[in-house]
Design a protein around this motif. Structure first.
Motif, PDB file in Angstrom:
ATOM      1  N   UNK A 146      -4.389  12.636  -0.864  1.00  0.00           N
ATOM      2  CA  UNK A 146      -4.804  11.445  -1.610  1.00  0.00           C
ATOM      3  C   UNK A 146      -4.065  11.359  -2.943  1.00  0.00           C
ATOM      4  N   UNK A 147      -3.737  12.487  -3.533  1.00  0.00           N
ATOM      5  CA  UNK A 147      -3.043  12.486  -4.812  1.00  0.00           C
ATOM      6  C   UNK A 147      -1.645  11.884  -4.686  1.00  0.00           C
ATOM      7  N   UNK A 148      -0.886  12.337  -3.699  1.00  0.00           N
ATOM      8  CA  UNK A 148       0.455  11.784  -3.499  1.00  0.00           C
ATOM      9  C   UNK A 148       0.388  10.330  -3.017  1.00  0.00           C
ATOM     10  N   UNK A 149      -0.615  10.032  -2.214  1.00  0.00           N
ATOM     11  CA  UNK A 149      -0.782   8.643  -1.731  1.00  0.00           C
ATOM     12  C   UNK A 149      -1.077   7.707  -2.901  1.00  0.00           C
ATOM     13  N   UNK A 150      -1.942   8.139  -3.803  1.00  0.00           N
ATOM     14  CA  UNK A 150      -2.253   7.318  -4.957  1.00  0.00           C
ATOM     15  C   UNK A 150      -1.036   7.160  -5.865  1.00  0.00           C
ATOM     16  N   UNK A 151      -0.228   8.184  -5.992  1.00  0.00           N
ATOM     17  CA  UNK A 151       0.973   8.090  -6.819  1.00  0.00           C
ATOM     18  C   UNK A 151       1.942   7.051  -6.266  1.00  0.00           C
ATOM     19  N   UNK A 152       2.099   7.001  -4.958  1.00  0.00           N
ATOM     20  CA  UNK A 152       2.976   5.996  -4.352  1.00  0.00           C
ATOM     21  C   UNK A 152       2.406   4.587  -4.521  1.00  0.00           C
ATOM     22  N   UNK A 153       1.071   4.462  -4.463  1.00  0.00           N
ATOM     23  CA  UNK A 153       0.458   3.151  -4.662  1.00  0.00           C
ATOM     24  C   UNK A 153       0.640   2.662  -6.094  1.00  0.00           C
ATOM     25  N   UNK A 154       0.613   3.561  -7.040  1.00  0.00           N
ATOM     26  CA  UNK A 154       0.790   3.162  -8.433  1.00  0.00           C
ATOM     27  C   UNK A 154       2.185   2.601  -8.699  1.00  0.00           C
ATOM     28  N   UNK A 155       3.153   2.990  -7.882  1.00  0.00           N
ATOM     29  CA  UNK A 155       4.508   2.486  -8.047  1.00  0.00           C
ATOM     30  C   UNK A 155       4.725   1.111  -7.449  1.00  0.00           C
ATOM     31  N   UNK A 156       3.736   0.550  -6.771  1.00  0.00           N
ATOM     32  CA  UNK A 156       3.872  -0.781  -6.155  1.00  0.00           C
ATOM     33  C   UNK A 156       3.514  -1.850  -7.177  1.00  0.00           C
ATOM     34  N   UNK A 187      -8.222  -0.750  -2.268  1.00  0.00           N
ATOM     35  CA  UNK A 187      -8.097   0.251  -1.207  1.00  0.00           C
ATOM     36  C   UNK A 187      -9.222   1.265  -1.393  1.00  0.00           C
ATOM     37  N   UNK A 188      -9.989   1.507  -0.310  1.00  0.00           N
ATOM     38  CA  UNK A 188     -11.110   2.444  -0.330  1.00  0.00           C
ATOM     39  C   UNK A 188     -10.837   3.593   0.634  1.00  0.00           C
ATOM     40  N   UNK A 189     -11.316   4.768   0.227  1.00  0.00           N
ATOM     41  CA  UNK A 189     -11.287   5.921   1.136  1.00  0.00           C
ATOM     42  C   UNK A 189     -12.475   5.826   2.089  1.00  0.00           C
ATOM     43  N   UNK A 190     -12.387   6.529   3.205  1.00  0.00           N
ATOM     44  CA  UNK A 190     -13.471   6.476   4.188  1.00  0.00           C
ATOM     45  C   UNK A 190     -14.775   7.054   3.654  1.00  0.00           C
ATOM     46  N   UNK A 191     -14.698   7.814   2.569  1.00  0.00           N
ATOM     47  CA  UNK A 191     -15.920   8.326   1.935  1.00  0.00           C
ATOM     48  C   UNK A 191     -16.582   7.292   1.031  1.00  0.00           C
ATOM     49  N   UNK A 217      -9.711   4.053  -4.061  1.00  0.00           N
ATOM     50  CA  UNK A 217      -8.468   4.792  -4.268  1.00  0.00           C
ATOM     51  C   UNK A 217      -7.542   4.069  -5.231  1.00  0.00           C
ATOM     52  N   UNK A 218      -7.388   2.749  -5.033  1.00  0.00           N
ATOM     53  CA  UNK A 218      -6.452   1.993  -5.874  1.00  0.00           C
ATOM     54  C   UNK A 218      -6.864   0.520  -5.850  1.00  0.00           C
ATOM     55  N   UNK A 219      -6.411  -0.199  -6.891  1.00  0.00           N
ATOM     56  CA  UNK A 219      -6.667  -1.630  -6.989  1.00  0.00           C
ATOM     57  C   UNK A 219      -5.372  -2.317  -7.415  1.00  0.00           C
ATOM     58  N   UNK A 220      -4.870  -3.221  -6.567  1.00  0.00           N
ATOM     59  CA  UNK A 220      -3.652  -3.963  -6.858  1.00  0.00           C
ATOM     60  C   UNK A 220      -4.011  -5.230  -7.639  1.00  0.00           C
ATOM     61  N   UNK A 221      -3.233  -5.522  -8.647  1.00  0.00           N
ATOM     62  CA  UNK A 221      -3.448  -6.725  -9.429  1.00  0.00           C
ATOM     63  C   UNK A 221      -2.254  -7.006 -10.308  1.00  0.00           C
ATOM     64  N   UNK A 222      -2.382  -7.979 -11.188  1.00  0.00           N
ATOM     65  CA  UNK A 222      -1.291  -8.334 -12.082  1.00  0.00           C
ATOM     66  C   UNK A 222      -1.376  -9.791 -12.475  1.00  0.00           C
TER      67      UNK A 222
END
Length: 626
Positions: free
Chosen positions: A291-301, A576-580, A584-589
């Motif tokens: 989840x840590x690496x996945x979140x890092x990639x999402x932050x770059x979008x 984006x939500x985890x199954x728990x 995890x992340x929120x896209x906006x701008x």
């Protein structure tokens, strides 16, 4: 009697309180005695009884003064017809131990006297009397004769206190006043007036104008010109009743762009899409990233104005991302039957958008073929399923049913040769593309009143899940041979209608549902048995209203334990939500100013595309993926 005796008796009588002579009727059926005058009217005779209160505090019960002959009982219990007046005054002290009179009338009078004595003691407990004078006047008359009506005034009750005399006077005056009002007669007259129907008022007829000169009217309405000449009658054009959504003709349709006229550029566009015919390879052995690496990639979008495209004229109902590793190609299905294709690597970006019209009603489902990504399959409400072949530049008709309306479809086989199609009326069709014609192989009904989405298990492809009004069912495609097959498993935890239900993309061990009760639910489908447990319930606002497309939570094909869904929150975002249940992340701008109801994630690259109700797509891209 001597004069001295008479004078002594007269003086003695003055010392005792004088009582008014009471009139009574000589009758043995006297039932009560009252302080107020009671008048009983009979056709033949009239009897009046007046009793005055007195105190017996100074006397014993056997020492009362009583008339010698109080009542005389007639053998026939009738009053003589002859008019007589009997006035007798008895002043005799009753001797002690006087025996009770056997007469029934005398017994009744004694009871009445006792009642008067009790009431008199309550009103005037301190009043005493030394003697009592009782006078009895009995009047009787024959038929046709009338006697004098002796009615004593209120002042005659000398034994009452001033307050009692005033009270009796007020009662008498009030009774006379209400009698003079004649309320019963007035009520009767008023009732007659109400019940009587009044005739309806006739409308006043307008007088006819004899000279023909009326109100001023418009010369245009009179169809005359200012000079008074009549204008020629204009023929009314015939009203054409056009069908709002006419069905397109059966058979293949030519790919013709609605927004691009340059044939050379369009040929280059088709050549680019036709070259993307290599299927993507799913690497399931790699496993999930942390989840840590996945979140890092999402932050770059990020999103910018260059990645916001206007594709269609109506709301977007479906979306798909091409699995190409070199080019970013997005396909959308719109409300008015349009299919839009967008190449994000084309510059300027307006030259990379092409819109086609293969359907007449909303395109609710859109997929690139897993066997040949150069083919795009689209399903519409109009009862048609078409395949766009860019190599031949046509939209080929795969399945057509004009008597039904389609909602969703998915591939039952990896080579995309067989499909399962869901209908809005709850039916399901099994279609084989290898057989000639555009009909179905099997048509079966389900227990669901409506089917919104159909999704096939990624590993065990004989299973598929459907989302309907209140329930989500899992079926076995091998049992569709029998019409009306029962589902293997039913998920009944939902309280309102369900918008979508999808298996996780790699293993199918999870199921995510989007419900109108503002909840996202995640189930454990690792073991397809009679019961699939509920793992997580995520509270999320799914009330999009009338004008926005319903939310559909989708799995990220790269990270199958994470769910992507639009949001109604301000500022606008995609979450984006985890199954728990953790976010995890929120896209906006700043460039995201509308609600993205439909979203799709690239299967291998970090690219997210979201569609809104105005026909625009918003693309979030990682710089490494560009």
């Amino acid at each position: 009697m001597s004069r001295s005796g008479a004078a002594a008796e007269k003086a003695d009588s003055r010392q005792r309180p004088q009582m008014k002579v009471n009139e009574y009727k000589e009758n043995q059926n006297i039932a009560y005695v009252s302080l107020r005058p009671v008048q009983t009217t009979v056709l033949i005779k009239t009897a009046k009884v007046y009793l005055a209160p007195f105190s017996l505090s100074n006397y014993q019960l056997d020492q009362l003064m009583c008339p010698k002959s109080l009542l005389e009982k007639n053998s026939n219990n009738e009053v003589a017809c002859k008019k007589t007046k009997i006035k007798k005054t008895c002043r005799r002290i009753i001797p002690p131990k006087m025996k009770t009179t056997s007469s029934k009338s005398e017994s009744t009078l004694q009871n009445s006297a006792s009642a008067v004595h009790t009431e008199s003691n309550k009103l005037q407990p301190k009043r005493t009397a030394d003697a009592m004078n009782l006078s009895v006047d009995v009047e009787s008359s024959q038929d046709g004769d009338s006697d004098e009506d002796i009615t004593p005034g209120l002042d005659d009750f000398s034994g009452l206190s001033p307050y009692e005399r005033k009270r009796l006077k007020n009662i008498s005056e009030n009774a006379d006043f209400f009698a003079s009002l004649q309320l019963s007669e007035s009520a009767a007259r008023l009732r007659e007036i109400i019940e009587k129907r009044q005739p309806p008022k006739s409308k006043r007829k307008k007088p006819k104008r004899e000279n023909g000169v009326g109100c001023r009217r418009s010369m245009r309405l009179l169809k005359v010109d200012p000079s008074g000449v009549s204008l020629p009658a204009t023929p009314t054009p015939p009203t054409l009743v056009a069908d709002e959504t006419p069905l397109l003709p059966p058979g293949p349709l030519e790919m013709t762009s609605e927004n691009q006229e340059d044939n050379e550029r369009f040929k280059g566009f088709l050549h680019t899409w036709a070259g993307m015919n290599k299927p993507s390879s799913k690497n399931t052995e790699k496993g999930l990233s942390s989840i840590k690496s996945y979140r890092a990639n999402l932050n770059g979008m990020v999103i910018s104005e260059d990645t916001v495209y206007k594709v269609t004229t109506g709301p977007i109902f479906s979306m798909a991302l091409h699995p190409s590793e070199t080019r970013t190609l997005v396909a959308v299905g719109a409300k008015f039957g349009q299919v839009g294709l967008c190449d994000l690597t084309q510059q300027p970006k307006e030259d990379g958008v092409y819109v086609f019209h293969p359907h007449s009603q909303p395109v609710s489902c859109l997929y690139f073929s897993p066997a040949n990504p150069a083919h795009i399959l689209s399903l519409s409400y109009d009862g048609t399923l078409r395949c766009g072949d860019f190599s031949r530049a046509i939209f080929e008709e795969v399945y057509r049913n004009e008597r039904s309306s389609f909602s969703s479809f998915d591939f039952l086989s990896e080579d995309a040769s067989t499909l399962i199609v869901g209908h809005w009326d709850g039916n399901m069709s099994l279609v084989d593309r290898r057989t000639p014609g555009t009909s179905y192989e099997k048509l079966t009904s389900s227990s669901m009143g409506k089917i919104r989405t159909v999704h096939v298990h990624p590993v065990h492809r004989q299973y598929f899940i459907t989302a309907g009004l209140r329930d989500t069912h899992i079926y076995d495609a091998r049992q569709l041979k029998s019409r009306g097959s029962q589902p293997l498993i039913s998920l009944t935890e939902h309280t309102k209608s369900i918008a979508s239900a999808y298996f996780s993309p790699l293993t199918g061990n999870r199921v995510v549902t989007t419900c109108a009760d503002c909840n996202l639910r995640i189930f454990d489908s690792s073991c397809v048995s009679s019961k699939i447990p509920l793992l997580t319930t995520i509270r999320h606002n799914t009330f999009t209203g009338r004008w926005l497309t319903r939310f559909q939570a989708m799995w990220d094909p790269k990270q199958e334990d994470c769910v992507i869904v639009g949001s109604m929150a301000h500022p606008r975002r995609v979450e984006i939500f985890h199954e728990t249940g953790k976010r995890v992340h929120s896209f906006g701008g700043e460039c995201l100013v509308s609600v993205c109801s439909i979203n799709a994630m690239h299967p291998t690259r970090y690219i997210l595309a979201g569609g809104n109700s105005s026909g625009k797509i918003h693309v979030f891209m990682n710089e490494k993926s560009c």
